[in-house]
Scaffold this active site. Structure first.
Site, PDB file in Angstrom:
ATOM      1  N   LYS A  44       0.809  -1.218   0.000  1.00 53.56           N
ATOM      2  CA  LYS A  44       0.000   0.000   0.000  1.00 53.56           C
ATOM      3  C   LYS A  44       0.842   1.266   0.000  1.00 53.56           C
ATOM      4  O   LYS A  44       0.515   2.267   0.646  1.00 53.56           O
ATOM      5  CB  LYS A  44      -0.978   0.006   1.183  1.00 53.56           C
ATOM      6  CG  LYS A  44      -1.803  -1.266   1.311  1.00 53.56           C
ATOM      7  CD  LYS A  44      -2.465  -1.694   0.006  1.00 53.56           C
ATOM      8  CE  LYS A  44      -3.494  -0.719  -0.488  1.00 53.56           C
ATOM      9  NZ  LYS A  44      -4.089  -1.157  -1.796  1.00 53.56           N
ATOM     10  N   SER A  45       1.910   1.231  -0.789  1.00 55.28           N
ATOM     11  CA  SER A  45       2.817   2.382  -0.862  1.00 55.28           C
ATOM     12  C   SER A  45       3.019   2.881  -2.292  1.00 55.28           C
ATOM     13  O   SER A  45       3.958   3.627  -2.558  1.00 55.28           O
ATOM     14  CB  SER A  45       4.175   2.020  -0.241  1.00 55.28           C
ATOM     15  OG  SER A  45       4.045   1.661   1.108  1.00 55.28           O
ATOM     16  N   GLY A  46       2.153   2.461  -3.201  1.00 53.69           N
ATOM     17  CA  GLY A  46       2.283   2.887  -4.588  1.00 53.69           C
ATOM     18  C   GLY A  46       2.719   1.779  -5.523  1.00 53.69           C
ATOM     19  O   GLY A  46       3.159   2.048  -6.647  1.00 53.69           O
ATOM     20  N   THR A  47       2.568   0.546  -5.100  1.00 51.18           N
ATOM     21  CA  THR A  47       3.020  -0.607  -5.877  1.00 51.18           C
ATOM     22  C   THR A  47       2.392  -0.661  -7.262  1.00 51.18           C
ATOM     23  O   THR A  47       3.080  -0.734  -8.291  1.00 51.18           O
ATOM     24  CB  THR A  47       2.671  -1.920  -5.137  1.00 51.18           C
ATOM     25  OG1 THR A  47       2.913  -1.772  -3.745  1.00 51.18           O
ATOM     26  CG2 THR A  47       3.458  -3.084  -5.699  1.00 51.18           C
ATOM     27  N   HIS A  99       7.358  -7.175  -2.453  1.00 48.07           N
ATOM     28  CA  HIS A  99       7.222  -6.531  -1.144  1.00 48.07           C
ATOM     29  C   HIS A  99       8.275  -7.059  -0.168  1.00 48.07           C
ATOM     30  O   HIS A  99       8.225  -6.759   1.025  1.00 48.07           O
ATOM     31  CB  HIS A  99       5.842  -6.826  -0.542  1.00 48.07           C
ATOM     32  CG  HIS A  99       4.687  -6.180  -1.258  1.00 48.07           C
ATOM     33  ND1 HIS A  99       4.720  -4.881  -1.705  1.00 48.07           N
ATOM     34  CD2 HIS A  99       3.458  -6.658  -1.574  1.00 48.07           C
ATOM     35  CE1 HIS A  99       3.555  -4.589  -2.281  1.00 48.07           C
ATOM     36  NE2 HIS A  99       2.781  -5.645  -2.205  1.00 48.07           N
ATOM     37  N   SER A 129      -4.531   3.028   4.331  1.00 49.34           N
ATOM     38  CA  SER A 129      -4.786   2.254   3.118  1.00 49.34           C
ATOM     39  C   SER A 129      -4.713   0.755   3.392  1.00 49.34           C
ATOM     40  O   SER A 129      -5.548  -0.035   2.912  1.00 49.34           O
ATOM     41  CB  SER A 129      -3.783   2.642   2.028  1.00 49.34           C
ATOM     42  OG  SER A 129      -4.064   1.975   0.822  1.00 49.34           O
ATOM     43  N   TYR A 185       5.700   8.210  -2.707  1.00 51.99           N
ATOM     44  CA  TYR A 185       4.325   8.370  -3.194  1.00 51.99           C
ATOM     45  C   TYR A 185       3.982   9.855  -3.277  1.00 51.99           C
ATOM     46  O   TYR A 185       3.320  10.309  -4.213  1.00 51.99           O
ATOM     47  CB  TYR A 185       3.401   7.658  -2.204  1.00 51.99           C
ATOM     48  CG  TYR A 185       1.966   7.511  -2.627  1.00 51.99           C
ATOM     49  CD1 TYR A 185       1.509   6.333  -3.212  1.00 51.99           C
ATOM     50  CD2 TYR A 185       1.030   8.524  -2.386  1.00 51.99           C
ATOM     51  CE1 TYR A 185       0.177   6.175  -3.572  1.00 51.99           C
ATOM     52  CE2 TYR A 185      -0.294   8.379  -2.734  1.00 51.99           C
ATOM     53  CZ  TYR A 185      -0.717   7.202  -3.329  1.00 51.99           C
ATOM     54  OH  TYR A 185      -2.042   7.052  -3.684  1.00 51.99           O
ATOM     55  N   LYS A 250      -8.885   5.920  -2.853  1.00 46.47           N
ATOM     56  CA  LYS A 250      -8.859   7.378  -3.003  1.00 46.47           C
ATOM     57  C   LYS A 250      -7.657   7.875  -3.805  1.00 46.47           C
ATOM     58  O   LYS A 250      -7.774   8.839  -4.550  1.00 46.47           O
ATOM     59  CB  LYS A 250      -8.863   8.054  -1.626  1.00 46.47           C
ATOM     60  CG  LYS A 250     -10.171   7.905  -0.858  1.00 46.47           C
ATOM     61  CD  LYS A 250     -10.130   8.724   0.430  1.00 46.47           C
ATOM     62  CE  LYS A 250     -11.450   8.651   1.170  1.00 46.47           C
ATOM     63  NZ  LYS A 250     -11.411   9.454   2.417  1.00 46.47           N
TER      64      LYS A 250
END
Length: 286
Positions: A44-47, A99, A129, A185, A250
């Site tokens: 949840k970091s822009g993957t 990851h 997120s 991000y 979002k």
């Protein structure tokens, strides 16, 4: 659904998508190629955003690839059982997602010319997120309330892929290597075009202005959200139940302010500063 996570070298993994023998193979036997490009993040970091950016750079802005092939096939996760098999016949140059914390990454990478793009995100936004993702993804245990989820994070509870704090600190040890690019991000949110140009330069890809514009346009959140090859909507509800929460929710920064109380934010900052005090880096969220 309780998954009963298992541990490989003190890091938690889910039996739904991982096997210990595969993790051992990835770490010790997987052969990294010099033209491999790795998209590495904590969850949840822009993957998925970076998969889209890399796919579009690779195809020189042509949308065919990103509109016809699921992102998990375009840039397979190296540590998952299903994707590991795909990589054996994946066309070169390989785009590979992971990851994994740095200590479990393929050993062959460290003697190769392969490149890693590591994207980090404000841990408060990441946690929000991740909370919603854990509510809808079968690989995660029930997160409970947000307060419970936050407390578990701050108290060092076992999370899939380990601690965010350890993950970032581990990978940042490579920040001065020529084959390592660190992005956030937040900088992609602030100026996506500049981020795309930076990635192109790092990869040695020379794209003209029009092509860069195409990459940027098709990597915007609103376009990715409607793309079934990017939004995971083709997966069955048993894997990701998007009635509980959309995978692409979002795509903003600062949503943590809608979830953290003042006291929770202050407590988080205290733990963060203590854990990260020895890291010689300044992040945009600081």
């Amino acid at each position: 659904m309780e998954n009963a996570y298992f541990k490989y070298k003190d890091v938690c993994f889910c039996p739904v998508s991982h096997k210990k023998e595969d993790l051992m193979h990835v770490e010790n036997e997987f052969q990294v190629l010099d033209d491999d490009v790795f998209n590495v993040t904590y969850p949840k970091s822009g993957t998925v955003w970076m998969i889209e950016i890399l796919s579009l750079i690779h195809s020189k802005g042509d949308q065919t690839l990103v509109k016809s092939i699921p992102n998990w096939d375009r840039a397979p996760w190296i540590e998952t059982t299903e994707s590991l098999a795909k990589l054996k016949s994946h066309p070169r140059p390989r785009l590979i997602t992971s990851h994994l914390p740095v200590q479990l990454f393929p050993k062959s990478f460290f003697s190769s010319k392969a490149k890693v793009i590591y994207t980090a995100r404000n841990p408060k936004d990441m946690l929000v997120s991740l909370y919603y993702f854990a509510k809808m993804a079968s690989m995660y245990d029930d997160p409970g309330s947000f307060e419970q989820f936050l407390d578990r994070f701050l108290n060092g509870a076992d999370f899939l892929y380990g601690s965010w704090l350890d993950h970032v600190k581990g990978w940042m040890k490579l920040k001065d290597k020529p084959n390592f690019l660190f992005l956030t991000y937040e900088e992609l949110q602030q100026d996506l075009r500049a981020g795309v140009v930076k990635v192109c330069k790092f990869l040695g890809k020379e794209l003209d202005e029009k092509t860069i514009d195409l990459v940027v346009e098709n990597a915007l959140f609103r376009n990715m959200k409607d793309n079934k090859m990017a939004n995971f909507s083709t997966l069955p509800p048993g894997l990701m139940d998007q009635e509980k929460s959309k995978f692409m929710r979002k795509g903003i920064t600062g949503d943590w302010k809608n979830h953290f109380t003042v006291a929770q934010s202050e407590n988080f900052d205290q733990v963060y500063q203590e854990k990260m005090k020895d890291l010689a880096a300044v992040f945009p969220w600081e």
